[in-house]
Design a protein around this motif. Structure first.
Motif, PDB file in Angstrom:
ATOM      1  N   MET A  59       0.892  -1.134   0.036  1.00  0.00           N
ATOM      2  CA  MET A  59       0.141   0.297   0.066  1.00  0.00           C
ATOM      3  C   MET A  59       0.890   1.109   0.038  1.00  0.00           C
ATOM      4  O   MET A  59       1.941   1.298   0.637  1.00  0.00           O
ATOM      5  CB  MET A  59      -1.074  -0.137   1.322  1.00  0.00           C
ATOM      6  N   ASP A  60       0.455   2.297  -0.789  1.00  0.00           N
ATOM      7  CA  ASP A  60       1.233   3.521  -0.621  1.00  0.00           C
ATOM      8  C   ASP A  60       1.468   4.067   0.513  1.00  0.00           C
ATOM      9  O   ASP A  60       2.413   4.727   0.649  1.00  0.00           O
ATOM     10  CB  ASP A  60       0.675   4.622  -1.633  1.00  0.00           C
ATOM     11  N   PHE A  61       0.282   4.264   1.374  1.00  0.00           N
ATOM     12  CA  PHE A  61       0.558   4.925   2.618  1.00  0.00           C
ATOM     13  C   PHE A  61       1.308   4.232   3.621  1.00  0.00           C
ATOM     14  O   PHE A  61       2.519   4.815   4.122  1.00  0.00           O
ATOM     15  CB  PHE A  61      -0.709   4.892   3.403  1.00  0.00           C
ATOM     16  N   GLU A  62       1.387   2.759   3.507  1.00  0.00           N
ATOM     17  CA  GLU A  62       2.432   2.150   4.414  1.00  0.00           C
ATOM     18  C   GLU A  62       3.874   2.382   3.792  1.00  0.00           C
ATOM     19  O   GLU A  62       4.881   2.408   4.528  1.00  0.00           O
ATOM     20  CB  GLU A  62       2.206   0.843   4.473  1.00  0.00           C
ATOM     21  N   ARG A  63       4.225   2.636   2.626  1.00  0.00           N
ATOM     22  CA  ARG A  63       5.511   2.762   2.111  1.00  0.00           C
ATOM     23  C   ARG A  63       5.780   4.098   2.355  1.00  0.00           C
ATOM     24  O   ARG A  63       6.953   4.432   2.341  1.00  0.00           O
ATOM     25  CB  ARG A  63       5.395   2.067   0.495  1.00  0.00           C
ATOM     26  N   ASP A  64       5.143   5.109   1.826  1.00  0.00           N
ATOM     27  CA  ASP A  64       5.289   6.404   1.510  1.00  0.00           C
ATOM     28  C   ASP A  64       4.900   7.390   2.853  1.00  0.00           C
ATOM     29  O   ASP A  64       5.429   8.650   2.937  1.00  0.00           O
ATOM     30  CB  ASP A  64       4.690   7.046   0.086  1.00  0.00           C
ATOM     31  N   GLY A  65       3.949   7.066   3.482  1.00  0.00           N
ATOM     32  CA  GLY A  65       3.489   7.810   4.498  1.00  0.00           C
ATOM     33  C   GLY A  65       2.414   8.898   4.195  1.00  0.00           C
ATOM     34  O   GLY A  65       2.095   9.841   4.926  1.00  0.00           O
ATOM     35  N   PHE A  66       2.130   8.813   2.975  1.00  0.00           N
ATOM     36  CA  PHE A  66       0.958   9.561   2.365  1.00  0.00           C
ATOM     37  C   PHE A  66       0.245   8.764   1.174  1.00  0.00           C
ATOM     38  O   PHE A  66       0.731   8.069   0.769  1.00  0.00           O
ATOM     39  CB  PHE A  66       1.462  10.813   2.126  1.00  0.00           C
ATOM     40  N   VAL A  67      -0.944   9.456   0.953  1.00  0.00           N
ATOM     41  CA  VAL A  67      -1.867   8.901  -0.202  1.00  0.00           C
ATOM     42  C   VAL A  67      -2.106  10.047  -0.975  1.00  0.00           C
ATOM     43  O   VAL A  67      -2.533  11.106  -0.541  1.00  0.00           O
ATOM     44  CB  VAL A  67      -3.078   8.142   0.514  1.00  0.00           C
ATOM     45  N   VAL A  68      -2.105   9.854  -2.261  1.00  0.00           N
ATOM     46  CA  VAL A  68      -2.686  10.875  -3.376  1.00  0.00           C
ATOM     47  C   VAL A  68      -4.087  10.411  -3.578  1.00  0.00           C
ATOM     48  O   VAL A  68      -4.329   9.249  -3.927  1.00  0.00           O
ATOM     49  CB  VAL A  68      -1.779  10.763  -4.412  1.00  0.00           C
ATOM     50  N   VAL A  69      -4.791  11.510  -3.547  1.00  0.00           N
ATOM     51  CA  VAL A  69      -6.218  11.277  -3.656  1.00  0.00           C
ATOM     52  C   VAL A  69      -6.522  12.180  -5.110  1.00  0.00           C
ATOM     53  O   VAL A  69      -6.635  13.193  -5.125  1.00  0.00           O
ATOM     54  CB  VAL A  69      -7.206  11.797  -2.686  1.00  0.00           C
ATOM     55  N   GLU A  70      -6.460  11.276  -6.136  1.00  0.00           N
ATOM     56  CA  GLU A  70      -6.806  12.002  -7.455  1.00  0.00           C
ATOM     57  C   GLU A  70      -8.169  12.735  -7.476  1.00  0.00           C
ATOM     58  O   GLU A  70      -9.092  12.293  -7.084  1.00  0.00           O
ATOM     59  CB  GLU A  70      -6.678  10.909  -8.557  1.00  0.00           C
ATOM     60  N   ASP A  71      -8.042  13.791  -8.016  1.00  0.00           N
ATOM     61  CA  ASP A  71      -9.255  14.480  -8.336  1.00  0.00           C
ATOM     62  C   ASP A  71     -10.091  14.847  -6.969  1.00  0.00           C
ATOM     63  O   ASP A  71     -11.380  15.261  -6.904  1.00  0.00           O
ATOM     64  CB  ASP A  71     -10.263  13.967  -9.357  1.00  0.00           C
ATOM     65  N   ALA A  72      -9.346  15.006  -5.871  1.00  0.00           N
ATOM     66  CA  ALA A  72     -10.083  15.493  -4.817  1.00  0.00           C
ATOM     67  C   ALA A  72     -10.762  16.756  -4.465  1.00  0.00           C
ATOM     68  O   ALA A  72     -11.478  16.948  -3.844  1.00  0.00           O
ATOM     69  CB  ALA A  72      -9.283  15.050  -3.428  1.00  0.00           C
ATOM     70  N   LEU A  73     -10.052  17.792  -5.286  1.00  0.00           N
ATOM     71  CA  LEU A  73     -10.370  18.914  -5.177  1.00  0.00           C
ATOM     72  C   LEU A  73     -10.822  19.408  -6.582  1.00  0.00           C
ATOM     73  O   LEU A  73      -9.852  19.128  -7.505  1.00  0.00           O
ATOM     74  CB  LEU A  73      -9.273  20.126  -4.818  1.00  0.00           C
ATOM     75  N   ASP A  74     -11.720  20.290  -6.746  1.00  0.00           N
ATOM     76  CA  ASP A  74     -12.111  20.928  -8.029  1.00  0.00           C
ATOM     77  C   ASP A  74     -11.253  22.105  -8.328  1.00  0.00           C
ATOM     78  O   ASP A  74     -10.670  22.405  -7.401  1.00  0.00           O
ATOM     79  CB  ASP A  74     -13.771  21.056  -8.054  1.00  0.00           C
ATOM     80  N   ALA A  75     -11.249  22.535  -9.477  1.00  0.00           N
ATOM     81  CA  ALA A  75     -10.590  23.493 -10.012  1.00  0.00           C
ATOM     82  C   ALA A  75     -10.666  24.733  -9.516  1.00  0.00           C
ATOM     83  O   ALA A  75      -9.855  25.356  -8.794  1.00  0.00           O
ATOM     84  CB  ALA A  75     -10.745  23.812 -11.637  1.00  0.00           C
ATOM     85  N   PRO A  76     -12.135  25.185  -9.042  1.00  0.00           N
ATOM     86  CA  PRO A  76     -12.328  26.475  -8.225  1.00  0.00           C
ATOM     87  C   PRO A  76     -11.741  26.611  -7.023  1.00  0.00           C
ATOM     88  O   PRO A  76     -11.123  27.482  -6.530  1.00  0.00           O
ATOM     89  CB  PRO A  76     -13.831  26.601  -8.258  1.00  0.00           C
ATOM     90  N   THR A  77     -11.849  25.248  -6.203  1.00  0.00           N
ATOM     91  CA  THR A  77     -11.236  25.033  -4.857  1.00  0.00           C
ATOM     92  C   THR A  77      -9.696  25.183  -4.810  1.00  0.00           C
ATOM     93  O   THR A  77      -9.170  25.961  -3.961  1.00  0.00           O
ATOM     94  CB  THR A  77     -11.521  23.607  -4.173  1.00  0.00           C
ATOM     95  N   ILE A  78      -9.013  24.566  -5.990  1.00  0.00           N
ATOM     96  CA  ILE A  78      -7.532  24.748  -6.108  1.00  0.00           C
ATOM     97  C   ILE A  78      -7.148  26.173  -6.437  1.00  0.00           C
ATOM     98  O   ILE A  78      -6.054  26.639  -5.814  1.00  0.00           O
ATOM     99  CB  ILE A  78      -7.152  23.972  -7.483  1.00  0.00           C
ATOM    100  N   GLU A  79      -7.970  26.587  -7.101  1.00  0.00           N
ATOM    101  CA  GLU A  79      -7.561  28.203  -7.356  1.00  0.00           C
ATOM    102  C   GLU A  79      -7.819  29.169  -6.056  1.00  0.00           C
ATOM    103  O   GLU A  79      -6.916  29.789  -5.754  1.00  0.00           O
ATOM    104  CB  GLU A  79      -8.480  28.777  -8.395  1.00  0.00           C
ATOM    105  N   ARG A  80      -8.737  28.929  -5.189  1.00  0.00           N
ATOM    106  CA  ARG A  80      -8.904  29.543  -4.010  1.00  0.00           C
ATOM    107  C   ARG A  80      -7.774  29.251  -3.011  1.00  0.00           C
ATOM    108  O   ARG A  80      -7.316  29.999  -2.514  1.00  0.00           O
ATOM    109  CB  ARG A  80     -10.164  29.467  -3.341  1.00  0.00           C
ATOM    110  N   LEU A  81      -7.234  27.991  -2.947  1.00  0.00           N
ATOM    111  CA  LEU A  81      -6.460  27.560  -2.103  1.00  0.00           C
ATOM    112  C   LEU A  81      -4.773  28.218  -2.632  1.00  0.00           C
ATOM    113  O   LEU A  81      -4.233  28.592  -1.797  1.00  0.00           O
ATOM    114  CB  LEU A  81      -6.009  26.077  -2.050  1.00  0.00           C
ATOM    115  N   THR A  82      -4.933  27.995  -3.911  1.00  0.00           N
ATOM    116  CA  THR A  82      -3.378  28.570  -4.483  1.00  0.00           C
ATOM    117  C   THR A  82      -3.458  30.123  -4.015  1.00  0.00           C
ATOM    118  O   THR A  82      -2.443  30.637  -3.795  1.00  0.00           O
ATOM    119  CB  THR A  82      -3.333  28.505  -5.999  1.00  0.00           C
ATOM    120  N   ALA A  83      -4.492  30.808  -4.541  1.00  0.00           N
ATOM    121  CA  ALA A  83      -4.450  32.190  -3.853  1.00  0.00           C
ATOM    122  C   ALA A  83      -4.059  32.458  -2.520  1.00  0.00           C
ATOM    123  O   ALA A  83      -3.582  33.222  -2.114  1.00  0.00           O
ATOM    124  CB  ALA A  83      -5.659  33.051  -4.388  1.00  0.00           C
TER     125      ALA A  83
END
Length: 67
Positions: free
Chosen positions: A1-25
């Motif tokens: 499992m990625d988490f056990e190996r890397d210590g984190f998990v990537v969740v693809e498409d967890a955030l939509d584009a407007p949310t990413i823009e707000r967080l980036t700002a």
């Protein structure tokens, strides 16, 4: 499992584009306030820096994985 190996998990498409823009700002705003010279920033306790960050704590696309 990625988490056990890397210590984190990537969740693809967890955030939509407007949310990413707000967080980036929001990140850019905090970075400019803390490091106006543009140097590297490592900041603990960033949740209080904006409601955009607080909203990530129980985001519906990732909270079930944390729980």
């Amino acid at each position: 499992m990625d988490f056990e190996r890397d210590g984190f998990v990537v969740v693809e498409d967890a955030l939509d584009a407007p949310t990413i823009e707000r967080l980036t700002a929001a990140v850019d705003r905090v970075w400019a306030a803390e490091r106006p010279d543009g140097t590297a920033l490592h900041l603990l306790g960033f949740l209080g820096r904006g409601p955009e960050f607080v909203a990530l704590i129980d985001h519906p696309s990732t909270f079930p994985l944390v729980y």
